[in-house]
Design a protein around this motif. Structure first.
Motif, short mmCIF file in Angstrom:
data_model
loop_
_atom_site.label_atom_id
_atom_site.label_comp_id
_atom_site.label_asym_id
_atom_site.label_seq_id
_atom_site.Cartn_x
_atom_site.Cartn_y
_atom_site.Cartn_z
N SER A 253 42.91 45.06 47.49
CA SER A 253 41.48 45.38 47.46
C SER A 253 40.90 45.12 46.08
CB SER A 253 41.25 46.85 47.85
OG SER A 253 41.92 47.71 46.95
N PHE A 254 39.64 44.77 46.08
CA PHE A 254 38.94 44.45 44.84
C PHE A 254 38.22 45.68 44.30
CE2 PHE A 254 34.85 43.26 42.94
CZ PHE A 254 35.29 42.52 41.86
N ASN A 255 38.33 45.87 42.98
CA ASN A 255 37.62 46.97 42.32
C ASN A 255 36.56 46.40 41.39
OD1 ASN A 255 39.27 48.92 43.52
ND2 ASN A 255 40.80 48.75 41.89
N GLU A 256 35.47 47.09 41.31
CA GLU A 256 34.39 46.64 40.44
C GLU A 256 34.82 46.72 38.97
OE1 GLU A 256 31.01 48.99 41.29
OE2 GLU A 256 30.76 48.24 43.33
N PHE A 257 34.23 45.83 38.14
CA PHE A 257 34.48 45.90 36.71
C PHE A 257 33.18 45.61 35.97
CE2 PHE A 257 36.34 41.84 38.31
CZ PHE A 257 35.33 40.97 37.89
N GLN A 258 33.18 45.87 34.68
CA GLN A 258 31.99 45.71 33.86
C GLN A 258 32.24 44.62 32.81
OE1 GLN A 258 28.99 47.24 34.26
NE2 GLN A 258 29.89 48.13 36.11
N LEU A 259 31.72 43.43 33.09
CA LEU A 259 31.87 42.31 32.17
C LEU A 259 30.50 41.66 32.00
CD1 LEU A 259 35.14 40.81 33.70
CD2 LEU A 259 34.95 42.28 31.70
N PRO A 260 29.63 42.23 31.18
CA PRO A 260 28.23 41.82 31.11
C PRO A 260 28.00 40.38 30.64
CG PRO A 260 28.76 43.33 29.32
CD PRO A 260 29.93 43.35 30.26
N SER A 261 28.98 39.78 29.94
CA SER A 261 28.81 38.40 29.46
C SER A 261 29.51 37.37 30.34
CB SER A 261 29.36 38.28 28.02
OG SER A 261 28.69 39.16 27.14
N LEU A 262 30.13 37.83 31.43
CA LEU A 262 30.95 36.95 32.26
C LEU A 262 30.11 35.84 32.90
CD1 LEU A 262 33.94 36.77 33.14
CD2 LEU A 262 33.26 37.89 35.28
N GLN A 263 30.61 34.59 32.76
CA GLN A 263 29.96 33.43 33.37
C GLN A 263 30.87 32.70 34.36
OE1 GLN A 263 28.45 30.83 30.31
NE2 GLN A 263 27.40 32.48 29.22
N TYR A 264 32.18 32.84 34.17
CA TYR A 264 33.15 32.11 34.98
C TYR A 264 34.17 33.10 35.53
CZ TYR A 264 36.50 28.34 36.13
OH TYR A 264 37.34 27.46 36.78
N LEU A 265 34.29 33.18 36.87
CA LEU A 265 35.21 34.11 37.50
C LEU A 265 36.01 33.40 38.59
CD1 LEU A 265 36.36 36.95 37.93
CD2 LEU A 265 34.43 37.42 39.45
N ASP A 266 37.33 33.37 38.43
CA ASP A 266 38.22 32.72 39.40
C ASP A 266 39.20 33.76 39.93
OD1 ASP A 266 39.91 31.15 40.87
OD2 ASP A 266 40.18 29.62 39.33
N LEU A 267 39.06 34.11 41.21
CA LEU A 267 39.92 35.12 41.84
C LEU A 267 40.69 34.55 43.02
CD1 LEU A 267 37.42 38.14 41.86
CD2 LEU A 267 39.27 37.71 40.23
N LYS A 268 40.99 33.28 43.02
CA LYS A 268 41.61 32.67 44.20
C LYS A 268 43.08 33.07 44.35
CE LYS A 268 42.44 28.15 41.98
NZ LYS A 268 41.35 28.06 41.01
N ARG A 269 43.54 32.98 45.62
CA ARG A 269 44.93 33.21 46.02
C ARG A 269 45.46 34.58 45.60
NH1 ARG A 269 45.51 27.74 44.30
NH2 ARG A 269 46.60 28.41 42.42
N ASN A 270 44.71 35.63 45.90
CA ASN A 270 45.17 36.99 45.61
C ASN A 270 45.25 37.87 46.86
OD1 ASN A 270 45.36 37.05 42.59
ND2 ASN A 270 43.20 36.51 42.74
N HIS A 271 44.86 37.34 48.02
CA HIS A 271 44.83 38.12 49.27
C HIS A 271 43.93 39.35 49.15
CE1 HIS A 271 48.02 35.59 50.84
NE2 HIS A 271 48.72 35.82 49.75
N LEU A 272 42.84 39.20 48.42
CA LEU A 272 41.90 40.30 48.24
C LEU A 272 40.94 40.39 49.41
CD1 LEU A 272 40.95 39.76 44.47
CD2 LEU A 272 42.39 41.58 45.40
N SER A 273 40.46 41.60 49.67
CA SER A 273 39.42 41.84 50.68
C SER A 273 38.17 42.36 49.99
CB SER A 273 39.90 42.87 51.71
OG SER A 273 40.99 42.37 52.46
N PHE A 274 37.02 41.86 50.44
CA PHE A 274 35.73 42.28 49.90
C PHE A 274 34.89 42.84 51.05
CE2 PHE A 274 37.40 39.14 47.08
CZ PHE A 274 37.00 39.51 45.81
N LYS A 275 34.58 44.11 50.98
CA LYS A 275 33.83 44.74 52.08
C LYS A 275 32.33 44.50 51.98
CE LYS A 275 37.26 48.40 52.77
NZ LYS A 275 37.52 49.86 52.79
N GLY A 276 31.82 44.24 50.81
CA GLY A 276 30.38 44.02 50.66
C GLY A 276 30.09 43.02 49.56
#
Length: 693
Positions: A253-276
């Motif tokens: 499962s995915f948990n929220e995080f605080q990264l205010p300057s984030l421009q690039y996010l790669d979360l592939k191949r983790n078997h994560l579920s996103f409910k919303g």
């Protein structure tokens, strides 16, 4: 190689790369490369070099960028070994010393030396040796430092976290650590010495979590690949711009995080579920431009990407998307340039699914499906699209206006579908199209006139692995294939599926001459059939007339048996018996009449009796015209034969007797009879003395 002469590499004044792997080198001193001033890469791995001492000629190699000394026999590194590097302050060199059995690095050896990169993997037999050697790197200024082991070269099972403390004496821009086992002790201050690096990469590291990272870390790039975490790291790094989290285990499962300057996010191949998914609250930033959620589990799209309007790249491939047809999910992503929803188990129903994507340039949606296997008009707003992948979508039909708004499209993949023909009209609006892939479909042919509508800029067309019908019906298409070999990719692999005698044979083996012969045979056959049919119809229609003609030739002008053949309606038979027969046959002189009820031969067809007994054996024909006569089909038939008989015998042989007064409207129903009575003399009978006379 046992020896190399000093002139072995003479003349190679432009050499940039030299590979001398497994050549039995034991020292760099005897390696004759000092004159190769253009050399950028030198690979002397897998040799027997024992000393790291770099010869004086290295001062001539000012362009050298990469020196690979991995898998040699180097154990110790001293200050004198790298003296030449101290004389080259602008050096942009990367060193790879992996798989050397290092025991000792003299402190101060690398002080004030600037390197682009240094790789030390699988070098140390113990944590203590590792700690000592890292301390020996003190004073080094380096852009990229790589520590750790290789997957198949693991020497240490457990690491003392204190070895990283030696990194506090180095100036590092980017740090990567790979394939280290479990860390002993608490990881609270594990990365404190790396707080000022711009980028850090963790590959196959066993860490419980990264919850204790300080907020003041200046990391801009964080990469975690194939690590073992108990839960998703809840990061709070204000400076982080790029976060790569790939192939990590134990997290669902995915948990929220605080990264205010984030421009690039790669979360592939983790078997994560996103409910919303997805909104700015999920990632703690509104600056995100690149988001990769591919190869994960179920992703429910319910947030309309609120606060993520700056997204330019979005990848969902091989994840399961839900609620994508519920509304215009991508409505707010007007800056998006790349979208991949391939193999997301999506069935396209909602025609407004891509509404709002006015800047989109690449759309990949392979491996999905459409309602009724029909591609509808869903691209109306994608006027800037240049690449479109619709492969493996089970498409059988395409709307005639599906591509009308894609004038900028350059690449279109329609392969692995169920299309039955190459409909060039579909692609006519694609003025910029250069590449079209229609392989692995069920295309049999295309209409000749449609092929002229293919885009003029098309330079690459793939029609292989289809079910071409190599028959004369598609001769023009098959000839077009032969003429377009430069346009068609793999044209030699285009095979016939039918007829059976040409199955699996190249389309090029079809011969036009076969069709010419077939056309001649077909033409002759068609003409013959038409002639036979026409003759048959004429014979059928004029059969009795022909019988009459044959009888005329047979009997000629011989003596007649009867004076007259009487044609009348059976309704008027009493009049014929009592008035006509009685007066003519019993009068003076007597006349012999041919009457069907008396003179026709039993067992012979009625029509044959009429012609043979009636017309051929009689001098005259008496036609008794009445209301019943006009309404009788047999009477009219006999009358028509009588006309033919009169024409063939070349004599006026028909005598008309009109019974009582006939209404002209009734008489006009038989046009020829009406005209004949108007031009010829005929008899009228009325039931009176004068009429009988």
């Amino acid at each position: 190689i046992q020896s190399l002469a000093w002139g072995a590499f003479s003349g190679l004044s432009s050499l940039e790369k030299l590979v001398a792997v497994e050549t039995n080198l034991v020292s760099l001193n005897d390696f004759p490369i000092g004159h190769l001033k253009t050399l950028k890469e030198l690979n002397v791995a897998h040799n027997f070099i024992h000393s790291f001492k770099l010869p004086e000629y290295f001062s001539n190699l000012l362009n050298l960028e990469h020196l690979d000394l991995s898998n040699n026999k180097i154990q110790n590194i001293y200050y004198e070994d790298v003296k030449v590097l101290h004389q080259m302050p602008l050096l942009n060199l990367s060193l790879d010393l992996s798989l050397n059995p290092l025991d000792f690095i003299e402190p101060g050896t690398f002080k004030e030396i600037k390197l682009n990169g240094l790789t030390l993997r699988s070098n140390f037999n113990s944590s203590d040796v590792m700690k000592t050697c890292i301390q020996g790197l003190a004073g080094l200024k380096i852009n990229r430092l790589v520590l750790g082991e290789f997957k198949n070269e693991r020497k240490l099972k457990r690491f003392d976290r204190s070895f990283l403390m030696g990194l506090c004496n180095l100036t590092i821009e980017q740090f990567r650590i790979a394939y280290l086992g479990e860390f002993s002790g608490d990881d609270t201050d594990l990365f404190n010495c790396l707080a000022n690096v711009s980028g850090i990469s963790l590959l196959s590291i066993s860490l419980e979590s990264l919850q204790a990272l300080r907020k003041d870390f200046r990391w801009q790039h964080l990469e975690m690949i194939n690590c073992d975490f108990e839960k998703f790291p809840a990061l709070k790094l204000s400076s982080l711009k790029k976060f790569v989290f790939i192939d990590n285990k134990g997290i669902s499962s995915f948990n929220e995080f605080q990264l205010p300057s984030l421009q690039y996010l790669d979360l592939k191949r983790n078997h994560l579920s996103f409910k919303g998914c997805c909104s700015h609250t999920d990632f703690g930033t509104t600056k995100l431009k690149h988001l990769d959620l591919s190869f994960n589990d179920v992703i429910t799209l319910s947030s309309n990407f609120m606060g993520l309007e700056q997204l330019e790249h979005l990848d969902f491939q091989h994840s399961t998307l839900k609620q994508i047809n519920a509304f215009s999910t991508f409505l707010s992503l007007r800056n998006l340039r790349y979208l991949d929803i391939s193999y997301t188990h999506t069935r396209i129903v909602f025609h407004g699914i891509f509404t709002g994507l006015v800047s989109l340039q690449t759309l990949k949606m392979a491996g999905n499906s459409f309602q009724n296997n029909l591609l509808p008009d869903i691209f109306t707003e994608l006027t800037n699209l240049t690449i479109l992948d619709l492969s493996k979508c089970q498409l059988e039909q395409v709307s005639q206006t599906a591509f009308h708004f894609l004038s900028s499209l350059q690449v279109l993949n329609m392969s692995h579908n169920k299309l039955l023909s190459l409909d060039a009209h579909l692609y006519e609006p694609l003025h910029s199209l250069q590449i079209l892939d229609c392989s692995f479909n069920r295309i049999r042919a295309s209409k000749d006139q449609e092929l002229q509508n293919l885009p003029r800029n098309l330079t690459w067309l793939n029609l292989t692995k289809n079910e071409f019908a190599c028959v004369c019906q598609h001769q023009s298409f098959l000839q077009w294939v032969k003429d377009q070999r430069q346009l068609l990719v793999g044209a030699e692999q285009m095979m016939c599926a039918e007829p059976p005698d040409m199955k699996d044979m190249p389309v090029f083996s079809f011969r036009n001459a076969t069709c010419q012969m077939s056309k001649t045979i077909i033409s002759v056959s068609v003409v013959t059939v038409l002639l036979v049919t026409v003759v048959g119809v004429l014979v059928y229609k004029f059969y009795f007339h022909l019988m009459l003609l044959a009888g005329c030739k047979k009997y000629g002008r011989g003596e007649s048996t009867y004076d007259a053949f009487v044609i009348y309606s059976s309704q008027d038979e009493d009049w014929v018996r009592n008035e006509l027969v009685k007066n003519l046959e019993e009068g003076v002189p007597p006349f012999q009449l041919c009457l069907h009820y008396r003179d026709f031969i039993p067992g012979v067809a009625i029509a044959a009796n009429i012609i043979q007994e009636g017309f051929h054996k009689s001098r005259k024909v008496i036609v008794v015209v009445s209301q019943h006569f006009i309404q009788s089909r047999w009477c009219i038939f006999e009358y028509e034969i009588a006309q033919t008989w009169q024409f063939l015998s070349s004599r006026a042989g028909i005598i008309f007797i009109v019974l009582q007064k006939l209404e002209k409207s009734l008489l006009r129903q038989q046009v020829e009879l009406y005209r004949l009575l108007s031009r010829n003399t005929y008899l009228e009978w009325e039931d009176s003395v004068l009429g009988r006379h």
